[in-house]
Design an enzyme around this catalytic site. Structure first.
Site, PDB file in Angstrom:
ATOM      1  N   LYS A 276      -0.658  11.438   6.531  1.00 19.50           N
ATOM      2  CA  LYS A 276      -0.335  10.286   7.384  1.00 19.50           C
ATOM      3  C   LYS A 276       0.403   9.216   6.574  1.00 19.50           C
ATOM      4  O   LYS A 276       1.431   8.688   6.996  1.00 19.50           O
ATOM      5  CB  LYS A 276      -1.640   9.718   7.963  1.00 19.50           C
ATOM      6  CG  LYS A 276      -1.484   8.453   8.731  1.00 19.50           C
ATOM      7  CD  LYS A 276      -2.503   7.367   8.509  1.00 19.50           C
ATOM      8  CE  LYS A 276      -3.507   7.401   7.446  1.00 19.50           C
ATOM      9  NZ  LYS A 276      -3.843   6.105   6.860  1.00 19.50           N
TER      10      LYS A 276
ATOM     11  N   LYS B 251       0.843  -1.208   0.000  1.00 24.43           N
ATOM     12  CA  LYS B 251       0.000   0.000   0.000  1.00 24.43           C
ATOM     13  C   LYS B 251       0.882   1.263   0.000  1.00 24.43           C
ATOM     14  O   LYS B 251       0.546   2.261  -0.654  1.00 24.43           O
ATOM     15  CB  LYS B 251      -0.922  -0.018   1.228  1.00 24.43           C
ATOM     16  CG  LYS B 251      -1.684   1.263   1.481  1.00 24.43           C
ATOM     17  CD  LYS B 251      -2.754   1.553   0.448  1.00 24.43           C
ATOM     18  CE  LYS B 251      -3.406   2.910   0.749  1.00 24.43           C
ATOM     19  NZ  LYS B 251      -4.510   3.238  -0.148  1.00 24.43           N
TER      20      LYS B 251
END
Ligand code: NAP
Length: 297
Positions: A238, A170
């Site tokens: 983030k 990811k």
């Protein structure tokens, strides 16, 4: 199957609905209770805590924000670990640190509870259409046990290796997404400054080698002056932080990712942290003194 679901945010809400549509029995918990009320109105069951969502479930899905949030809902007081029976498969689908994933997995393993990491790509649209790309790490037997649940949410389910490798995959995705978004915005601002017809630019470029999911979906939105999130700037920040932490640990030089991270700080400084990632263009526009919008936007 009997499924526990924790986290009914922008992604978790449609993902949980797709589990109901596929015929699974789903008990869900969310920190903000109103989102559970909406889930119950759609045919789901309410759980009183993450532990309660996990009790009696064959598979538990967590879809919350960041590493400390996953630690809280799985290992904290009233967490999944208190309700999950041995053999229940916990699939964390949030995007978090691979290292934290491995430590949460180790704590669950002590109770005989296998954990998979299954972060996703495809955005809110992919979540709504049950068309996510799901990147899995962990025990292959646990993957097979959870497969009917995963197939109700995604169309491409890829086994990436040991626990944590779903998150690593990811983060690769996010390096590419961030760089592509930056290039889309820079190209459109270039066109705006040069006085180009942005309708013509969009039509021509989406038909050629520079087309991308980012241009087709998020480029189109920003040109229409639509900055509602899909994926919020602060969540992208983030992810970029997670990438840079991993790169620092590996002593790996990165170039585009830190640049994009700092430009997004400018976007946040302008007050756009809760907008979609297409708000990247606003930092460039402030520097360039021009706006990239369709004339009728
Ligand atoms: P979101 O709309 O902000 O939802 C976050 C969810 O996590 C909410 O249900 C929130 O509860 C819950 N939560 C956060 N901290 C918590 C805590 N400490 N304890 C309990 N619950 C907590 O975010 P999202 O867009 O759905 O994203 C969820 C995850 O998917 C993130 O890791 C994100 O990076 C990833 N992701 C998002 C997208 C996208 O396009 N949006 C795409 C791929 C991956 P409340 O309702 O109470 O706030």
């Amino acid at each position: 199957m009997k499924v526990g679901f924790v986290g009914l945010g922008l992604m978790g809400a449609p993902m949980s609905r797709n589990l109901l549509k596929a015929g699974h029995s789903v008990r869900a918990w969310n920190r903000t209770a109103s989102k559970v009320d909406a889930f119950v109105a759609d045919g789901g069951e309410a759980a009183a805590s993450p532990a309660d969502a996990a009790a009696g479930a064959e598979v538990v899905i967590t879809m919350v924000t960041d590493s400390p949030d996953v630690q809280a809902v799985i290992l904290g007081e009233g967490g999944v670990i208190e309700g999950a029976a041995a053999g229940t498969v916990v699939v964390d689908m949030s995007t978090i640190s691979p290292e934290v994933t491995r430590s949460v997995g180790a704590a669950l393993a002590e109770r005989g509870v296998p954990m998979l990491d299954g972060p996703v790509s495809g955005g809110v649209l992919g979540a709504q259409n049950a068309a996510l790309s799901i990147m899995l790490g962990g025990d292959p037997d646990a993957v097979e046990a959870a497969r009917p649940v995963l197939e109700a949410m995604g169309t491409r389910i890829t086994y990436c290796g040991a626990l944590g490798m779903g998150q690593v995959t990811k983060l690769v995705n996010q390096v590419i997404v961030a760089g592509t978004m930056a290039a889309v915005c820079e190209g459109l601002v270039f066109g705006a400054k040069a006085g180009a017809d942005l309708q013509a630019v969009f039509s021509a470029v989406t038909g050629g080698a520079a087309n991308s999911w980012q241009l087709e979906n998020l480029g189109a939105r920003l040109l229409k002056d639509d900055f509602a999130p899909g994926f919020m700037v602060r969540l992208q920040q983030k992810d970029l932080r997670l990438i840079m932490e991993s790169a620092t640990a590996m002593n790996l030089p990165l170039f585009t990712t830190p640049l994009v991270h700092h430009l997004y700080r400018a976007v946040e400084g302008q007050g756009h942290g809760d907008e979609g990632t297409q708000a990247y263009v606003k930092a460039l526009e402030a520097l360039a003194g021009v706006q990239a919008r369709f004339p009728d936007a």
